[in-house]
Design a protein around this motif. Structure first.
Motif, short mmCIF file in Angstrom:
data_model
loop_
_atom_site.label_atom_id
_atom_site.label_comp_id
_atom_site.label_asym_id
_atom_site.label_seq_id
_atom_site.Cartn_x
_atom_site.Cartn_y
_atom_site.Cartn_z
N PHE A 1 0.83 -1.21 0.00
CA PHE A 1 0.00 0.00 0.00
C PHE A 1 0.87 1.26 0.00
O PHE A 1 0.56 2.24 -0.69
CB PHE A 1 -0.93 0.02 1.21
CG PHE A 1 -2.20 -0.76 1.02
CD1 PHE A 1 -2.93 -0.66 -0.15
CD2 PHE A 1 -2.68 -1.59 2.03
CE1 PHE A 1 -4.12 -1.37 -0.32
CE2 PHE A 1 -3.86 -2.30 1.87
CZ PHE A 1 -4.58 -2.19 0.69
N PHE A 2 1.92 1.25 0.80
CA PHE A 2 2.84 2.39 0.80
C PHE A 2 3.46 2.59 -0.58
O PHE A 2 3.61 3.73 -1.05
CB PHE A 2 3.96 2.18 1.83
CG PHE A 2 3.56 2.48 3.25
CD1 PHE A 2 2.97 3.69 3.59
CD2 PHE A 2 3.78 1.55 4.25
CE1 PHE A 2 2.60 3.98 4.90
CE2 PHE A 2 3.41 1.82 5.57
CZ PHE A 2 2.83 3.03 5.90
N ALA A 3 3.81 1.50 -1.25
CA ALA A 3 4.39 1.60 -2.59
C ALA A 3 3.38 2.22 -3.55
O ALA A 3 3.72 3.08 -4.37
CB ALA A 3 4.82 0.22 -3.08
N LEU A 4 2.12 1.78 -3.47
CA LEU A 4 1.08 2.33 -4.34
C LEU A 4 0.93 3.83 -4.15
O LEU A 4 0.75 4.59 -5.11
CB LEU A 4 -0.24 1.62 -4.04
CG LEU A 4 -1.48 1.95 -4.87
CD1 LEU A 4 -2.48 0.79 -4.81
CD2 LEU A 4 -2.18 3.22 -4.40
N GLU B 1 -5.16 8.01 -2.48
CA GLU B 1 -3.92 7.36 -2.06
C GLU B 1 -3.43 7.86 -0.71
O GLU B 1 -2.72 7.14 0.00
CB GLU B 1 -2.87 7.52 -3.16
CG GLU B 1 -3.24 6.69 -4.39
CD GLU B 1 -2.60 7.16 -5.69
OE1 GLU B 1 -1.74 8.07 -5.63
OE2 GLU B 1 -2.97 6.64 -6.76
N VAL B 2 -3.80 9.06 -0.34
CA VAL B 2 -3.52 9.54 1.03
C VAL B 2 -4.24 8.63 2.03
O VAL B 2 -3.66 8.21 3.04
CB VAL B 2 -3.97 11.00 1.20
CG1 VAL B 2 -3.90 11.41 2.68
CG2 VAL B 2 -3.09 11.93 0.36
N ALA B 3 -5.49 8.32 1.74
CA ALA B 3 -6.26 7.44 2.62
C ALA B 3 -5.66 6.03 2.64
O ALA B 3 -5.64 5.38 3.69
CB ALA B 3 -7.71 7.39 2.17
N ILE B 4 -5.18 5.56 1.51
CA ILE B 4 -4.55 4.24 1.44
C ILE B 4 -3.30 4.19 2.32
O ILE B 4 -3.04 3.19 3.01
CB ILE B 4 -4.23 3.89 -0.01
CG1 ILE B 4 -5.53 3.63 -0.79
CG2 ILE B 4 -3.30 2.68 -0.11
CD1 ILE B 4 -5.35 3.49 -2.29
N THR C 1 -0.48 2.44 7.46
CA THR C 1 0.11 2.75 8.77
C THR C 1 -0.60 1.98 9.88
O THR C 1 0.03 1.43 10.79
CB THR C 1 0.03 4.26 9.04
OG1 THR C 1 0.70 4.96 7.99
CG2 THR C 1 0.68 4.61 10.37
N LEU C 2 -1.93 1.92 9.81
CA LEU C 2 -2.70 1.19 10.81
C LEU C 2 -2.39 -0.31 10.77
O LEU C 2 -2.31 -0.96 11.82
CB LEU C 2 -4.19 1.42 10.58
CG LEU C 2 -4.70 2.84 10.83
CD1 LEU C 2 -6.17 2.95 10.43
CD2 LEU C 2 -4.54 3.23 12.30
N LEU C 3 -2.22 -0.87 9.58
CA LEU C 3 -1.89 -2.29 9.46
C LEU C 3 -0.57 -2.62 10.14
O LEU C 3 -0.45 -3.62 10.86
CB LEU C 3 -1.83 -2.68 7.98
CG LEU C 3 -3.15 -2.77 7.22
CD1 LEU C 3 -2.90 -2.90 5.72
CD2 LEU C 3 -3.98 -3.95 7.71
#
Length: 433
Positions: free
Chosen positions: A312-315, A394-397, A402-404
């Motif tokens: 997700f961070f990469a995306l 993508e900000v929300a992603i 971070t939560l994961l």
């Protein structure tokens, strides 16, 4: 040792198949609003923040009803509870098809959420009456694939129905599907007997080893139980984000057409099935070969959650093509779904048998708060960053990623199923088939 008459594979898997069908309907009901978001928002003149608020309202009473029905499932046969839920879902589709205002739609979603909230914990509690502990991960994973199937069907069918007959027709179709499931469940659904056999086999030989019910304060303050709750909260946060905003992200953020977006949504969701079943089978294999529950369940689950977060961070941070972003999201979202399979299995391992249904329900109630909060927060972020296109989503992603990571690190530190078993004074000897 369970007798050959107590373990009934054919009946167990028949009920698993029916409960998987119920899970499919449950997620069709959940996802339908996200799949018709674009025409619905246009017709009702809703902003992204308003739509996120309405979508999240599905989970407002989700937790309350889940806990109440969870306690009820300790005493009432799950067969009848599940039938009542299925019938109510079918009936509640009709007013949604006719609603003309945001408030009426919100009210419908709140009531439907209350009716659907207990579905997963009651289904799992029903399932555990058919399967012993070391066989539970795979059937729970199969039930979860009903959710995957529902979302895949939603992506393939709902856009086509909407394009041809309008978005309201989808709710009539769901009402008919729900009624058909009720007929099948009434004809073939049965109550498992494994819990009764377990009590009869243990009590005469060693009544002192049967775990008595514990104070709920003790259960709900246990570090391992709280860690499971946190993992579920984050997994449901991701689920809420996916079913509510992924279709819109694909269409408005990445520029795909409505039909293409539906198919890509189905692709994203479909990947979760082999990932979840494969990881569940791996976990069961590790247990059979002598791994502890912490190794085969906790560490494996945390590793895949962190891997999903990194994708997700990469995306969100790397310059990728729209299709690359879709594939990245598909893998990243599939991995954490493993948590939804293992959470009830670990709780069933840790808590007394007489309190299993209620504790699994409490976990679902707490976890579902993530799905109530997540869509609303994503809506605010999308509205705040509206001028940036795909970056707004993508900000929300990145927030979800971070939560994961945070939840996985907490579980690695404090989630010890065997330690909780010893603290509760339970008999940890496994039942074998």
């Amino acid at each position: 040792m369970l007798s050959s008459t107590s373990w009934q594979p054919k009946s167990a898997w028949t009920n698993t198949a029916l409960l998987t069908g119920l899970s499919t309907i449950n997620f069709l009901d959940k996802i339908v609003l996200g799949m018709v978001a674009v025409p619905l928002m246009t017709e009702m003149h809703l902003s992204p923040a308003q739509f996120g608020f309405v979508a999240g309202s599905f989970f407002w009473l989700f937790s309350t009803s889940t806990v109440l029905v969870g306690f009820l499932s300790n005493r009432v046969p799950t067969r009848w509870i599940l039938l009542a839920m299925g019938a109510s879902w079918a009936l509640l589709q009709i007013p949604q098809a006719f609603t003309t205002s945001a408030f009426a739609l919100l009210l419908c979603r709140v009531i439907l959420g209350a009716a659907e909230g207990p579905s997963f914990p009651v289904s799992v509690h029903s399932l555990f009456k058919w399967f012993p502990d070391h066989k539970r991960s795979l059937p729970v994973a199969v039930i979860n694939q009903g959710a995957v199937g529902g979302m895949v069907l939603a992506g393939l069918v709902i856009p086509a129905i909407t394009q041809r007959w309008g978005w309201r027709t989808n709710f009539f179709v769901l009402a008919v599907v729900g009624a058909l499931w009720c007929a099948l469940w009434l004809a073939f659904g049965r109550e498992g007997t494994l819990d009764v056999v377990r009590r009869k086999q243990r009590e005469p030989a060693a009544a002192s080893t049967v775990a008595a019910p514990l104070p709920y304060r003790r259960i709900l303050t246990d570090a391992s139980v709280l860690s499971v709750f946190l993992l579920g909260f984050v997994a449901y946060w991701l689920l809420g984000q996916t079913i509510t905003w992924l279709p819109t992200y694909l269409e408005k953020g990445l520029g795909f057409g409505s039909i293409a977006s539906g198919r890509l949504f189905a692709l994203v969701i479909a990947l979760a099935a082999p990932v979840n079943i494969g990881l569940s089978a791996l976990s069961q294999r590790m247990l059979r070969h002598g791994a502890t529950s912490r190794e085969a369940r906790v560490r494996l689950m945390c590793a895949v959650m962190i891997a999903g977060a990194l994708l997700f961070f990469a995306l969100a941070t790397i310059d990728l093509t729209p299709m690359q972003k879709v594939l990245c999201y598909a893998v990243a979202a599939a991995l954490p779904t493993f948590c939804l399979t293992l959470a009830p299995t670990m709780l069933a391992e840790m808590v007394p048998l007489a309190q299993r249904g209620s504790v699994i329900a409490i976990n679902t109630a707490v976890a579902s708060l993530g799905a109530a909060i997540g869509p609303a927060l994503v809506g605010r972020l999308v509205q705040s960053y509206a001028a940036t296109g795909a970056h707004a989503y993508e900000v929300a992603i990145a927030v979800t990623a971070t939560l994961l990571v945070a939840a996985a690190l907490v579980a690695l530190r404090w989630l010890h199923p065997e330690r909780s078993l010893r603290a509760a004074g339970k008999d940890t000897a496994p039942l074998t088939a």
